[in-house]
Design a protein around this motif. Structure first.
Motif, short mmCIF file in Angstrom:
data_model
loop_
_atom_site.label_atom_id
_atom_site.label_comp_id
_atom_site.label_asym_id
_atom_site.label_seq_id
_atom_site.Cartn_x
_atom_site.Cartn_y
_atom_site.Cartn_z
N ILE A 8 1.26 -1.45 -0.33
CA ILE A 8 -0.85 -0.25 0.13
C ILE A 8 0.85 1.29 0.36
O ILE A 8 1.73 0.97 0.53
N PRO A 9 0.43 1.96 -1.09
CA PRO A 9 1.63 3.22 -1.26
C PRO A 9 1.42 4.40 0.25
O PRO A 9 3.37 4.58 0.20
N ASP A 10 0.80 4.60 0.06
CA ASP A 10 0.32 5.50 1.61
C ASP A 10 -0.58 5.27 2.75
O ASP A 10 -1.95 4.59 2.13
N TRP A 11 -0.52 5.42 3.42
CA TRP A 11 -1.43 5.03 4.61
C TRP A 11 -2.89 6.45 4.49
O TRP A 11 -2.86 7.35 4.05
N SER A 12 -3.92 5.58 4.56
CA SER A 12 -5.22 5.88 3.94
C SER A 12 -6.02 6.01 5.46
O SER A 12 -7.34 6.51 5.28
N GLY A 13 -5.57 6.55 6.61
CA GLY A 13 -6.14 6.06 7.99
C GLY A 13 -6.38 4.85 8.27
O GLY A 13 -7.57 4.70 9.37
N LEU A 14 -6.26 4.20 7.68
CA LEU A 14 -6.69 2.53 8.45
C LEU A 14 -6.56 1.77 9.46
O LEU A 14 -5.38 2.55 10.04
N ILE A 80 -10.73 -3.13 15.63
CA ILE A 80 -10.90 -2.85 14.47
C ILE A 80 -11.99 -2.35 13.54
O ILE A 80 -12.98 -2.80 13.14
N ASP A 81 -12.13 -1.05 14.51
CA ASP A 81 -13.32 -0.53 14.43
C ASP A 81 -13.34 1.17 13.41
O ASP A 81 -14.54 1.43 13.02
N GLY A 82 -12.54 1.31 11.83
CA GLY A 82 -12.40 1.73 11.00
C GLY A 82 -11.97 2.96 11.55
O GLY A 82 -11.44 4.23 10.66
N THR A 83 -11.52 3.27 12.99
CA THR A 83 -11.12 4.70 13.22
C THR A 83 -9.43 4.72 13.21
O THR A 83 -9.00 3.42 13.54
#
Length: 179
Positions: A8-14, A80-83
């Motif tokens: 994954i090239p960039d962290w997307s907030g996962l 792992i609640d999406g935040t």
């Protein structure tokens, strides 16, 4: 056959989930990574102990590993609640098929990889690890690495953990995340 996912090239907030063998530095590095990224940090083992009202060693002793793994799976699913946050897992969490699928689908897994000599040195400092009770840590870790490393390799990001300050591992993770 296990296949590695594309990086994954960039962290997307996962949520970021650190995986790897015991002693790889998931908790220590995770706390520092979270601080640097200004994110909450959660240690899954601490959450499991809080939910069970007893130590992991006591859970293993009283109920066995299968019971522990089931509780671990449920706690990680709750975390792992999406935040955005950093989650340190226990060494066996990513080995469970359901837990691994959840992590790979809903979070960003980062494998902290270290050689068994480094791991044995680190885990030898404490005697709280149930899988090492009364055994030679290096032999146990070599066997675990043989079985688990191909599974950890499914994590999209792999960072080496060495005999070095934890900040160097944090920096390597941040570089992998393009941050």
């Amino acid at each position: 056959m296990l296949q590695r996912r594309a990086p994954i090239p960039d962290w997307s907030g996962l949520p970021i989930v650190l995986v790897g063998l015991m002693g790889a530095g998931k908790s220590t590095v995770g706390r520092r990574l979270a601080a640097r990224m200004r994110l909450p940090f959660v240690d899954a083992d601490t959450e499991i102990e809080a939910a069970a009202g007893m130590s992991i060693k006591d859970i293993f002793d009283r109920f066995g590993e299968a019971h522990f793994r089931d509780g671990e799976r449920r706690v990680i699913a709750r975390l792992i609640d999406g935040t955005p946050k950093v989650i340190a897992t226990g060494g066996g969490a990513f080995i469970n098929d359901d837990t691994r699928a959840l992590i790979l689908d809903s979070a960003l897994a980062i494998w902290l990889d270290a050689n068994t000599a480094v791991l044995a040195d680190r885990v030898g400092r404490r005697d709280t690890r149930p899988l090492l009770q009364g055994k030679d840590p290096r032999k146990v870790l070599e066997e675990l690495a043989r079985i688990r490393n191909p599974i950890y390799a499914l994590a999209p990001i792999r960072v080496s953990s060495h005999h070095a300050p934890h900040e160097s591992t944090v920096n390597a993770i941040l570089k992998a995340l393009n941050r």
